[in-house]
Design a protein around this motif. Structure first.
Motif, PDB file in Angstrom:
ATOM      1  N   LEU A  15       0.192  46.954  10.530  1.00  0.00           N
ATOM      2  CA  LEU A  15       1.119  46.733  11.645  1.00  0.00           C
ATOM      3  C   LEU A  15       0.599  45.645  12.575  1.00  0.00           C
ATOM      4  CD1 LEU A  15       3.627  47.490  13.266  1.00  0.00           C
ATOM      5  CD2 LEU A  15       2.280  49.303  14.366  1.00  0.00           C
ATOM      6  N   SER A  16      -0.710  45.650  12.810  1.00  0.00           N
ATOM      7  CA  SER A  16      -1.307  44.638  13.682  1.00  0.00           C
ATOM      8  C   SER A  16      -1.052  43.232  13.155  1.00  0.00           C
ATOM      9  CB  SER A  16      -2.815  44.886  13.817  1.00  0.00           C
ATOM     10  OG  SER A  16      -3.422  43.872  14.587  1.00  0.00           O
ATOM     11  N   ILE A  17      -1.199  43.052  11.851  1.00  0.00           N
ATOM     12  CA  ILE A  17      -0.994  41.730  11.244  1.00  0.00           C
ATOM     13  C   ILE A  17       0.487  41.346  11.288  1.00  0.00           C
ATOM     14  CG2 ILE A  17      -1.132  40.449   9.070  1.00  0.00           C
ATOM     15  CD1 ILE A  17      -3.701  42.023   8.478  1.00  0.00           C
ATOM     16  N   LYS A  18       1.356  42.310  10.979  1.00  0.00           N
ATOM     17  CA  LYS A  18       2.796  42.057  11.091  1.00  0.00           C
ATOM     18  C   LYS A  18       3.141  41.548  12.494  1.00  0.00           C
ATOM     19  CE  LYS A  18       4.863  45.669   8.142  1.00  0.00           C
ATOM     20  NZ  LYS A  18       5.742  46.872   8.242  1.00  0.00           N
ATOM     21  N   LEU A  19       2.601  42.246  13.458  1.00  0.00           N
ATOM     22  CA  LEU A  19       2.899  41.958  14.863  1.00  0.00           C
ATOM     23  C   LEU A  19       2.446  40.556  15.250  1.00  0.00           C
ATOM     24  CD1 LEU A  19       4.092  43.431  17.307  1.00  0.00           C
ATOM     25  CD2 LEU A  19       1.804  44.284  17.815  1.00  0.00           C
ATOM     26  N   ASP A  20       1.215  40.217  14.899  1.00  0.00           N
ATOM     27  CA  ASP A  20       0.694  38.900  15.262  1.00  0.00           C
ATOM     28  C   ASP A  20       1.462  37.777  14.573  1.00  0.00           C
ATOM     29  OD1 ASP A  20      -1.122  39.757  17.069  1.00  0.00           O
ATOM     30  OD2 ASP A  20      -2.867  39.629  15.761  1.00  0.00           O
ATOM     31  N   ARG A  21       1.835  37.997  13.326  1.00  0.00           N
ATOM     32  CA  ARG A  21       2.620  36.980  12.619  1.00  0.00           C
ATOM     33  C   ARG A  21       3.988  36.800  13.284  1.00  0.00           C
ATOM     34  NH1 ARG A  21       2.519  36.043   6.707  1.00  0.00           N
ATOM     35  NH2 ARG A  21       0.376  35.487   6.215  1.00  0.00           N
ATOM     36  N   TRP A  22       4.607  37.905  13.656  1.00  0.00           N
ATOM     37  CA  TRP A  22       5.919  37.839  14.318  1.00  0.00           C
ATOM     38  C   TRP A  22       5.820  37.081  15.640  1.00  0.00           C
ATOM     39  CZ3 TRP A  22       8.416  39.240  18.781  1.00  0.00           C
ATOM     40  CH2 TRP A  22       9.806  39.317  18.733  1.00  0.00           C
ATOM     41  N   ILE A  23       4.806  37.420  16.429  1.00  0.00           N
ATOM     42  CA  ILE A  23       4.605  36.760  17.723  1.00  0.00           C
ATOM     43  C   ILE A  23       4.407  35.261  17.530  1.00  0.00           C
ATOM     44  CG2 ILE A  23       2.972  36.532  19.647  1.00  0.00           C
ATOM     45  CD1 ILE A  23       2.538  39.640  19.296  1.00  0.00           C
ATOM     46  N   LEU A  24       3.596  34.911  16.561  1.00  0.00           N
ATOM     47  CA  LEU A  24       3.302  33.500  16.303  1.00  0.00           C
ATOM     48  C   LEU A  24       4.562  32.736  15.892  1.00  0.00           C
ATOM     49  CD1 LEU A  24       1.019  31.410  16.184  1.00  0.00           C
ATOM     50  CD2 LEU A  24       0.653  32.069  13.817  1.00  0.00           C
ATOM     51  N   VAL A  25       5.348  33.320  15.003  1.00  0.00           N
ATOM     52  CA  VAL A  25       6.574  32.660  14.548  1.00  0.00           C
ATOM     53  C   VAL A  25       7.555  32.489  15.710  1.00  0.00           C
ATOM     54  CG1 VAL A  25       8.619  32.920  13.084  1.00  0.00           C
ATOM     55  CG2 VAL A  25       6.349  33.357  12.141  1.00  0.00           C
ATOM     56  N   GLU A  26       7.741  33.544  16.521  1.00  0.00           N
ATOM     57  CA  GLU A  26       8.682  33.455  17.642  1.00  0.00           C
ATOM     58  C   GLU A  26       8.224  32.418  18.666  1.00  0.00           C
ATOM     59  OE1 GLU A  26      11.713  35.099  17.959  1.00  0.00           O
ATOM     60  OE2 GLU A  26      11.212  35.435  15.854  1.00  0.00           O
ATOM     61  N   ALA A  27       6.926  32.366  18.925  1.00  0.00           N
ATOM     62  CA  ALA A  27       6.401  31.379  19.876  1.00  0.00           C
ATOM     63  C   ALA A  27       6.606  29.963  19.335  1.00  0.00           C
ATOM     64  CB  ALA A  27       4.921  31.640  20.148  1.00  0.00           C
ATOM     65  N   CYS A  28       6.468  29.802  18.025  1.00  0.00           N
ATOM     66  CA  CYS A  28       6.676  28.473  17.427  1.00  0.00           C
ATOM     67  C   CYS A  28       8.137  28.055  17.493  1.00  0.00           C
ATOM     68  CB  CYS A  28       6.174  28.460  15.988  1.00  0.00           C
ATOM     69  SG  CYS A  28       4.367  28.427  15.872  1.00  0.00           S
ATOM     70  N   LYS A  29       9.047  29.011  17.414  1.00  0.00           N
ATOM     71  CA  LYS A  29      10.463  28.682  17.593  1.00  0.00           C
ATOM     72  C   LYS A  29      10.703  28.114  18.991  1.00  0.00           C
ATOM     73  CE  LYS A  29      12.251  32.206  14.406  1.00  0.00           C
ATOM     74  NZ  LYS A  29      13.005  33.466  14.313  1.00  0.00           N
ATOM     75  N   GLN A  30      10.138  28.767  19.985  1.00  0.00           N
ATOM     76  CA  GLN A  30      10.264  28.265  21.359  1.00  0.00           C
ATOM     77  C   GLN A  30       9.649  26.874  21.480  1.00  0.00           C
ATOM     78  OE1 GLN A  30      10.859  29.243  24.831  1.00  0.00           O
ATOM     79  NE2 GLN A  30      12.332  30.781  24.175  1.00  0.00           N
ATOM     80  N   LEU A  31       8.471  26.704  20.887  1.00  0.00           N
ATOM     81  CA  LEU A  31       7.789  25.406  20.962  1.00  0.00           C
ATOM     82  C   LEU A  31       8.622  24.324  20.278  1.00  0.00           C
ATOM     83  CD1 LEU A  31       5.265  23.782  21.739  1.00  0.00           C
ATOM     84  CD2 LEU A  31       4.253  24.467  19.553  1.00  0.00           C
ATOM     85  N   HIS A  32       9.213  24.659  19.136  1.00  0.00           N
ATOM     86  CA  HIS A  32      10.036  23.699  18.401  1.00  0.00           C
ATOM     87  C   HIS A  32      11.188  23.200  19.276  1.00  0.00           C
ATOM     88  CE1 HIS A  32      12.149  21.834  15.048  1.00  0.00           C
ATOM     89  NE2 HIS A  32      13.232  22.526  15.374  1.00  0.00           N
ATOM     90  N   ASN A  33      11.834  24.109  20.020  1.00  0.00           N
ATOM     91  CA  ASN A  33      12.908  23.705  20.928  1.00  0.00           C
ATOM     92  C   ASN A  33      12.370  22.910  22.106  1.00  0.00           C
ATOM     93  OD1 ASN A  33      15.124  24.765  19.571  1.00  0.00           O
ATOM     94  ND2 ASN A  33      14.887  26.776  20.496  1.00  0.00           N
ATOM     95  N   PHE A  34      11.226  23.323  22.625  1.00  0.00           N
ATOM     96  CA  PHE A  34      10.689  22.756  23.860  1.00  0.00           C
ATOM     97  C   PHE A  34      10.201  21.323  23.686  1.00  0.00           C
ATOM     98  CE2 PHE A  34       7.318  22.611  27.257  1.00  0.00           C
ATOM     99  CZ  PHE A  34       8.177  22.767  28.337  1.00  0.00           C
ATOM    100  N   ILE A  35       9.694  21.003  22.506  1.00  0.00           N
ATOM    101  CA  ILE A  35       9.125  19.659  22.330  1.00  0.00           C
ATOM    102  C   ILE A  35      10.196  18.573  22.306  1.00  0.00           C
ATOM    103  CG2 ILE A  35       7.051  20.467  21.144  1.00  0.00           C
ATOM    104  CD1 ILE A  35       8.319  19.603  18.515  1.00  0.00           C
ATOM    105  N   HIS A  36      11.462  18.955  22.262  1.00  0.00           N
ATOM    106  CA  HIS A  36      12.507  17.946  22.425  1.00  0.00           C
ATOM    107  C   HIS A  36      12.430  17.341  23.816  1.00  0.00           C
ATOM    108  CE1 HIS A  36      14.847  18.489  18.699  1.00  0.00           C
ATOM    109  NE2 HIS A  36      14.384  19.714  18.747  1.00  0.00           N
ATOM    110  N   GLN A  37      11.985  18.133  24.786  1.00  0.00           N
ATOM    111  CA  GLN A  37      11.814  17.625  26.150  1.00  0.00           C
ATOM    112  C   GLN A  37      10.380  17.157  26.390  1.00  0.00           C
ATOM    113  OE1 GLN A  37      13.663  21.547  27.566  1.00  0.00           O
ATOM    114  NE2 GLN A  37      14.119  20.181  29.258  1.00  0.00           N
ATOM    115  N   TYR A  38       9.409  17.867  25.832  1.00  0.00           N
ATOM    116  CA  TYR A  38       8.001  17.574  26.079  1.00  0.00           C
ATOM    117  C   TYR A  38       7.268  17.509  24.738  1.00  0.00           C
ATOM    118  CZ  TYR A  38       9.515  18.925  30.717  1.00  0.00           C
ATOM    119  OH  TYR A  38      10.199  19.003  31.906  1.00  0.00           O
TER     120      TYR A  38
END
Length: 746
Positions: A557-580
């Motif tokens: 569960l710990s590994i599932k959780l960390d992978r999920w968090i990482l993927v979701e954060a990268c989605k935000q980053l992918h959108n954000f780098i259009h501005q920065y």
């Protein structure tokens, strides 16, 4: 030919005769005197204050100033002062720099970019005076604009209130009995004087056809549940001088047991529907909201604009058992949350319904910002008198077409925004990332874990990660087969572990919350670096995921959780780098993904490719010092592999174990977040000196970059400049937010 005089209006007597308030930060009384004499020699009515320490400066930022002049200070650097000003209410006040001793002309641009308005040299008084007058004129212009906008808003609100009240029938009730009524109320029901109504029950006057419905609503209203206080009734009162239905609203009175009853007159009534697909607004409120949005569009025009409407989707029953004041605090907390998360002026459309204007330089950037708002639909908490209460928001939007934006159509625009759902909006960047995910084949093969012992195994399961911002395709990350130790077999019964069961449910529902907080870089080179933390609501309290000891009982569960968090954060980053484009994230993870997930480096590599950042190492993985200390050799081996795949590494809570120096000596990690106990050492000069000595000691082993965290007030943030920690973090600079946001946009 005749002679005429050309005059610079900046040098007019009007500016001179209005009192100029000047805050001078300097440790030299002679320079202060020279500045004040310069104002006096030019017939300026000036009032100055001299200080050279942080505490006095912090106090004076709470008062109003026209100019701030910075020279030298005992414990306050120029960069500190500018940062503190920009985080205060006086964010736009011009800051003038007294020319430093070692100043060179080529440094001018550097200081301007730092936030200085201009640089003056007291050895050239005339030039110095002109610079001061220019800054003063700019300051006054900004102040006048703010005052005019404030006065205009007040005047408009007062005028609208007056008009509205003139067309409303009002009465005061105590325990359901009339005690006061205005002429409009008396006229509405065919009464001649207030004496005719005092003492009459409200039911005798309103005479609703649906008596039971009215009684049920009125009972809830008297208990403080004002969500039920605005509705229509069909009256049987033959004396009523307006057409059915009567549009009535109950409001809390000044006295504890009093209620205000208002009834809209026919000339000013607005149509209200009772079904959930419409919202109730009155004309004057919509008119005020339209004016604010219209003015914002004129003052700050943008190519792409949208009206966003937030409405309360779910509210716990416990809220309606609170006092009226606490219910108000609940809704005020929701409004504050929207303000904090979006950095926009929040407009109250109705109870529990709020609007903001969202702007961007292009349609694609607006789509990206709209997509990022999806995270705000997850369960949130608001604290009232040390108790936490949940709320869920629905979010809708409507695009604003400037040529069609007018007051006549504004009501329809609000209803359109309310009825839409943000989840139906797919931004261009979302579509691009979805395609990239598909092309990258991120559906990984079953993960290979470091074996502890080949005895007992847990059957694999599949976790599908779905985010509303990127509806399709989902990211499927199969769960590994985990080999566990025979001597101490792990047999987790989720029914016996409420926290693990809760994490599993939240993960399946996509309700793990991710927070982003911008770091302050003293070197001004990595401006868009954000720490990523995560948690969930457990028993109405916020529970952090990093260092959650219960996860040791379920490595899978710990590994599932960390992978999920990482993927979701990268989605935000992918959108954000259009501005920065140079933005980076520092993602806090637990140790299990580092030591037991062999395919983790492959996931990192694919995510870095998909994110598409221009920055080197856009993803920094942060682990706890204690986890690294337990097995430095193994950790360093796995860290080296992660680096080969494109990630960088950081250590949090550095200095919390006896292995700090060993980690410095045996690893090549550069980024270290100091333990929170070191932040407390900033409170006193003696402990601050000890902190600097400790940092010096670490730097002698190997030059690294330190981050000081939990700098939540002005004093802590300012004192952090006095030690050699490159990065600063805390609520004073930026609070933890649900989406990536640049502090300069706030």
């Amino acid at each position: 030919m005749g002679h005429f005089e050309v005059r610079n209006l900046l040098l007019s007597k009007k500016l001179k005769l209005s009192e100029t308030r000047v805050l001078i930060i300097d440790d030299n009384q002679i320079r202060y005197n020279a500045l004040m004499q310069l104002f006096e020699s030019k017939e300026h009515l000036a009032q100055g204050l001299l200080l050279d320490d942080l505490k006095s400066f912090e106090k004076q930022l709470n008062t109003s100033w026209d100019l701030i002049i910075f020279g030298r200070a005992y414990d306050l650097k120029m960069e500190q002062a500018i940062t503190l000003i920009q985080a205060s209410e006086q964010v736009n006040i011009p800051v003038i720099l007294l020319q430093p001793t070692e100043y060179k002309p080529e440094q001018y641009e550097y200081f301007i970019h730092k936030g200085i308005y201009d640089i003056i040299d007291l050895q050239a008084p005339e030039h110095c005076y002109i610079s001061l007058v220019r800054a003063l004129s700019y300051s006054r212009t900004l102040q006048s604009k703010q005052h005019l906008l404030h006065d205009l808003e007040n005047a408009k609100t007062q005028a609208q209130s007056l008009v509205e009240e003139q067309h409303k029938a009002c009465a005061v009730l105590e325990e359901g009995i009339h005690t006061q009524a205005n002429p409009e109320y008396l006229q509405l029901f065919g009464l001649n004087s207030e004496d005719d109504i005092i003492g009459l029950p409200v039911l005798d006057i309103l005479q609703p056809t649906d008596l039971n419905d009215f009684k049920n609503r009125f009972k809830k209203i008297t208990q403080g549940q004002f969500d039920y206080a605005r509705f229509d009734i069909q009256t049987l009162n033959q004396n009523a001088k307006t057409q059915n239905p009567l549009k009535i609203e109950f409001l809390p009175g000044l006295e504890a047991d009093a209620l205000h009853l208002t009834i809209e007159m026919a000339s000013q009534s607005t149509q209200k529907a009772n079904d959930a697909s419409t919202i109730t607004t009155n004309h004057s409120n919509l008119s005020a909201i339209f004016s604010q949005i219209h003015r914002a569009l004129l003052d700050q025009p943008a190519k792409a604009n949208a009206l966003i409407v937030f409405s309360l989707a779910q509210c716990p029953d416990a809220v309606f058992n609170l006092s009226w004041q606490n219910i108000s605090d609940y809704f005020n907390g929701i409004q504050s949350f929207i303000k904090e998360q979006t950095n926009q002026n929040v407009l109250k459309i109705d109870t529990g319904i709020y609007g903001i204007l969202l702007q961007a330089g292009s349609d694609s950037l607006l789509d990206s910002r709209l997509s990022n708002l999806n995270v705000l639909k997850k369960p949130q908490l608001v604290e009232i008198e040390q108790q936490s209460y949940q709320f869920n928001l629905k979010i809708g939007y409507a695009m604003i077409q400037s040529e069609q934006f007018n007051e006549a159509n504004f009501s329809e625009l609000v209803i359109q925004a309310y009825n839409s759902r943000l989840s139906t909006q797919q931004s261009e960047s979302d579509l691009q990332m979805s395609a990239s995910l598909q092309e990258a084949h991120i559906e990984l093969a079953p993960m290979q874990l470091e074996e502890i012992a080949p005895i007992a195994t847990i059957e694999p399961a599949t976790l599908t990660l779905e985010a509303e911002a990127i509806p399709t395709p989902s990211i499927t990350i199969p769960t590994p087969t985990i080999a566990v130790e025979a001597a101490a077999p792990i047999q987790v019964n989720l029914t016996d572990s409420p926290i693990l069961r809760q994490i599993t449910e939240k993960l399946e529902q996509g309700e793990i919350r991710i927070k982003y907080q911008q770091l302050y870089d003293k070197q001004d080179t990595n401006l868009y670096t954000y720490e990523v933390t995560s948690g969930f609501i457990y028993e109405n309290q916020w529970k952090k995921i990093s260092n959650l000891i219960e996860l040791d009982d379920d490595i899978e569960l710990s590994i599932k959780l960390d992978r999920w968090i990482l993927v979701e954060a990268c989605k935000q980053l992918h959108n954000f780098i259009h501005q920065y484009p140079t933005a980076k994230i520092v993602v806090n993870l637990n140790r299990h993904v580092l030591f037991h997930d062999k395919q983790f480096p492959e996931l990192i590599s694919k995510l870095i490719t998909i994110v598409g950042s221009r920055a080197t190492h856009p993803i920094i993985l942060q682990f706890d010092e204690e986890d690294i200390a337990k097995n430095i050799i193994e950790a360093q081996k796995n860290i080296s592999i992660l680096r080969e795949y494109g990630a960088d590494i950081a250590v949090r809570r550095f200095g919390s174990t006896i292995s700090s120096e060993a980690i410095l000596k045996q690893s090549d990690i550069v980024h270290f977040t100091l333990d929170e106990k070191y932040t407390r050492m900033l409170d006193k000069d003696t402990t601050m000196q000890s902190l600097q000595e400790m940092i010096d000691k670490y730097m002698e082993i190997r030059p690294v970059e330190f981050l000081l965290t939990q700098l939540d007030d002005m004093n802590a943030f300012a004192n952090a400049w006095n030690v050699e920690a490159r990065f600063l973090q805390g609520d004073y600079f930026q609070k933890k937010l649900d989406q990536l946001t640049d502090v300069q946009d706030q």
